[in-house]
Design a protein around this motif. Structure first.
Motif, PDB file in Angstrom:
ATOM      1  N   ARG A  68      34.217  83.571 -20.920  1.00 49.95           N
ATOM      2  CA  ARG A  68      33.023  83.419 -20.083  1.00 49.95           C
ATOM      3  C   ARG A  68      32.075  82.389 -20.678  1.00 49.95           C
ATOM      4  O   ARG A  68      31.553  81.517 -19.981  1.00 49.95           O
ATOM      5  N   LYS A  69      31.886  82.468 -21.999  1.00 48.40           N
ATOM      6  CA  LYS A  69      30.998  81.495 -22.650  1.00 48.40           C
ATOM      7  C   LYS A  69      31.556  80.093 -22.550  1.00 48.40           C
ATOM      8  O   LYS A  69      30.811  79.133 -22.334  1.00 48.40           O
ATOM      9  N   ALA A  70      32.882  79.960 -22.701  1.00 50.96           N
ATOM     10  CA  ALA A  70      33.501  78.641 -22.586  1.00 50.96           C
ATOM     11  C   ALA A  70      33.316  78.089 -21.176  1.00 50.96           C
ATOM     12  O   ALA A  70      33.024  76.901 -20.997  1.00 50.96           O
ATOM     13  N   ALA A  71      33.470  78.958 -20.171  1.00 48.17           N
ATOM     14  CA  ALA A  71      33.279  78.525 -18.793  1.00 48.17           C
ATOM     15  C   ALA A  71      31.820  78.118 -18.550  1.00 48.17           C
ATOM     16  O   ALA A  71      31.550  77.105 -17.879  1.00 48.17           O
ATOM     17  N   GLU A  72      30.886  78.881 -19.096  1.00 50.21           N
ATOM     18  CA  GLU A  72      29.466  78.540 -18.959  1.00 50.21           C
ATOM     19  C   GLU A  72      29.169  77.199 -19.618  1.00 50.21           C
ATOM     20  O   GLU A  72      28.437  76.378 -19.070  1.00 50.21           O
ATOM     21  N   GLN A  73      29.719  76.998 -20.808  1.00 53.58           N
ATOM     22  CA  GLN A  73      29.491  75.733 -21.506  1.00 53.58           C
ATOM     23  C   GLN A  73      30.096  74.568 -20.736  1.00 53.58           C
ATOM     24  O   GLN A  73      29.496  73.496 -20.649  1.00 53.58           O
ATOM     25  N   ALA A  74      31.290  74.783 -20.164  1.00 58.90           N
ATOM     26  CA  ALA A  74      31.920  73.719 -19.382  1.00 58.90           C
ATOM     27  C   ALA A  74      31.088  73.406 -18.144  1.00 58.90           C
ATOM     28  O   ALA A  74      30.888  72.234 -17.794  1.00 58.90           O
ATOM     29  N   ALA A  75      30.582  74.455 -17.484  1.00 55.58           N
ATOM     30  CA  ALA A  75      29.748  74.258 -16.305  1.00 55.58           C
ATOM     31  C   ALA A  75      28.453  73.540 -16.672  1.00 55.58           C
ATOM     32  O   ALA A  75      27.992  72.643 -15.949  1.00 55.58           O
ATOM     33  N   ALA A  76      27.865  73.916 -17.804  1.00 55.50           N
ATOM     34  CA  ALA A  76      26.638  73.270 -18.251  1.00 55.50           C
ATOM     35  C   ALA A  76      26.898  71.802 -18.577  1.00 55.50           C
ATOM     36  O   ALA A  76      26.096  70.923 -18.229  1.00 55.50           O
ATOM     37  N   ALA A  77      28.024  71.531 -19.228  1.00 56.73           N
ATOM     38  CA  ALA A  77      28.351  70.143 -19.564  1.00 56.73           C
ATOM     39  C   ALA A  77      28.596  69.330 -18.291  1.00 56.73           C
ATOM     40  O   ALA A  77      28.163  68.168 -18.194  1.00 56.73           O
ATOM     41  N   GLN A  78      29.269  69.951 -17.306  1.00 57.81           N
ATOM     42  CA  GLN A  78      29.532  69.246 -16.056  1.00 57.81           C
ATOM     43  C   GLN A  78      28.224  68.963 -15.311  1.00 57.81           C
ATOM     44  O   GLN A  78      28.023  67.867 -14.810  1.00 57.81           O
ATOM     45  N   SER A  79      27.349  69.958 -15.251  1.00 62.49           N
ATOM     46  CA  SER A  79      26.074  69.752 -14.555  1.00 62.49           C
ATOM     47  C   SER A  79      25.231  68.713 -15.280  1.00 62.49           C
ATOM     48  O   SER A  79      24.546  67.910 -14.641  1.00 62.49           O
TER      49      SER A  79
END
Length: 121
Positions: A68-79
């Motif tokens: 979940r944290k990895a997905a959040e970090q990926a989403a944050a990096a993408q945004s």
């Protein structure tokens, strides 16, 4: 000297007698029956299985949290990347608008200059 030897021998006999009595007490103590031993072994095995299940669940939750944290970090990096692209696009659009405005002003200035020169002739 004789008294010391007698005292030593007496103490030694007393110690041996105490050891014999202790051994007899241990031998005469009631032994646990096989059913009780089996029950205790089953309890220990059940506790071990439950402990392993808890540890597996804890590990699964930890992995899910990490995903979940990895997905959040990926989403944050993408945004953040999208925001950066949007900012760059806005900057490019602003620069293009300024260049177009400057070109319009220059064209207007050149037209006025040409009109003035035409009037002077």
């Amino acid at each position: 000297m004789k008294n010391e030897r007698e005292n030593f021998a007496k103490r030694r006999e007393t110690a041996l007698e105490a050891k014999k009595q202790l051994l007899e007490r241990v031998k005469s103590a009631p032994k646990p029956d096989q059913a009780e031993l089996d029950r205790k072994r089953a309890e220990k095995e059940a506790a071990a299985v439950a402990r392993e299940a808890r540890e597996a669940e804890k590990l699964r939750l930890k992995q899910a949290e990490a995903e979940r944290k990895a997905a959040e970090q990926a989403a944050a990096a993408q945004s953040q990347a999208e925001a950066s692209l949007n900012t760059e696009a806005d900057a490019a659009a602003t620069a293009a608008a300024k260049e177009a405005e400057a070109a319009e002003r220059k064209a207007e200035r050149d037209r006025r200059y040409a009109a003035r020169k035409a009037r002077q002739r």
